[in-house]
Enzyme design. Sequence first.
Site, PDB file in Angstrom:
ATOM      1  N   ASP A 186      18.626 -11.359  43.055  1.00  0.00           N
ATOM      2  CA  ASP A 186      19.757 -12.204  43.438  1.00  0.00           C
ATOM      3  C   ASP A 186      19.848 -12.218  44.959  1.00  0.00           C
ATOM      4  O   ASP A 186      19.853 -11.162  45.604  1.00  0.00           O
ATOM      5  CB  ASP A 186      21.056 -11.678  42.840  1.00  0.00           C
ATOM      6  N   ASN A 194      25.386 -21.111  52.241  1.00  0.00           N
ATOM      7  CA  ASN A 194      25.729 -22.522  52.058  1.00  0.00           C
ATOM      8  C   ASN A 194      26.889 -22.941  52.945  1.00  0.00           C
ATOM      9  O   ASN A 194      26.880 -24.023  53.541  1.00  0.00           O
ATOM     10  CB  ASN A 194      26.081 -22.786  50.595  1.00  0.00           C
ATOM     11  N   HIS A 199      24.182 -26.909  52.550  1.00  0.00           N
ATOM     12  CA  HIS A 199      23.453 -26.815  51.291  1.00  0.00           C
ATOM     13  C   HIS A 199      21.957 -27.101  51.457  1.00  0.00           C
ATOM     14  O   HIS A 199      21.140 -26.585  50.692  1.00  0.00           O
ATOM     15  CB  HIS A 199      24.058 -27.774  50.261  1.00  0.00           C
ATOM     16  N   ASP A 203      19.161 -24.650  50.022  1.00  0.00           N
ATOM     17  CA  ASP A 203      18.005 -25.021  49.197  1.00  0.00           C
ATOM     18  C   ASP A 203      16.708 -24.517  49.820  1.00  0.00           C
ATOM     19  O   ASP A 203      15.786 -24.099  49.106  1.00  0.00           O
ATOM     20  CB  ASP A 203      17.950 -26.532  49.024  1.00  0.00           C
ATOM     21  N   GLU A 230      21.251 -18.658  42.285  1.00  0.00           N
ATOM     22  CA  GLU A 230      20.431 -17.937  43.258  1.00  0.00           C
ATOM     23  C   GLU A 230      19.780 -16.700  42.637  1.00  0.00           C
ATOM     24  O   GLU A 230      19.344 -15.798  43.347  1.00  0.00           O
ATOM     25  CB  GLU A 230      21.267 -17.536  44.482  1.00  0.00           C
TER      26      GLU A 230
END
Length: 319
Positions: A186, A194, A199, A203, A230
């Site tokens: 994780d 973010n 964002h 990504d 994630e």
Amino acid sequence: MTLFGIRMAVGVTAGTCAWFAYRHPLTVRATRRAATIAEIVALTCFMVIAAHRPAEFHWHAMSLAIMLIVIYLYIPNRLTYALILAICSTAAFLMLAWQAANMLPADILTMSLLLILANAFGAVAARRFNTVSREEFRAQLVLKDAADRDHLTGCFNRRYLHEHLMPTELARAQRLSQNLTVVLCDIDHFKRINDTHGHADGDAVLRAFADLLKQMTRDQFDSIVRYGGEEFLLILPSTDLDGGQHLSERLRSAFAMMQIPSLENGNVVRATASFGISTAHFGQMATSYTLHDLISSADKMMYEAKRNGRNRVEAFQLC
């Protein structure tokens, strides 16, 4: 009686090859071999029948033309094999007609043109059919791959995990009496990434982490699943707890040192990840653990790593 026996041989051969092709899981090569054998037997018997009835060569020519179309289009085989068989049988039939039948040269010429036309039509149609079949097969592979993988990272998705990986990996570990290790990863404070960088950069971090997982795991052997937003799941066959810890530490260290270029402002984005590991050994003694149990245990270890400060590895041996 001889001709009846020949016809029976053709029927038995064709029926046997068809039965093996459709009732048993033959390979593509074996299916083609069965088709070729059936075609050779049928064409040979046809030549024998034609030789026994020389007065009917006009009808034999039309029958052969139909057989050629069937060979090209309706019997599954390589186009090369079908082409060789069709041309050889056509040449053999014309030689037989020239020697055994009392036919005028004009009739032989007409028969030759008919068979050449059948070969040309069959070859062109078979070529187009094979091209369409290959394109359809490629399209099916693309659609299947798109259905099995996450579009952003290219990792397997949870649908593929539940429908394919869970039953097959557990069965393999049980069959081979081996260790099976899962690692749940994780990315730490991903929401903050973010919120701070946007964002698009979030990504980019996900893609970079997924690429790192692919680079440091065994291709075609280990499996990588995008488990959540994630979260990523590694399934490591034939890997004990020490092996899982060693890999996770390497991944943790490499990811913490990565500098991911920002798509927003030209700076770099840095992140860390927490890892939870769970291992079970499926030895000679039957165990009641499943892959779902391993994932649940790894999930607990991952949250233990987060509680202990993040950017760390926690592991547990189930059995």
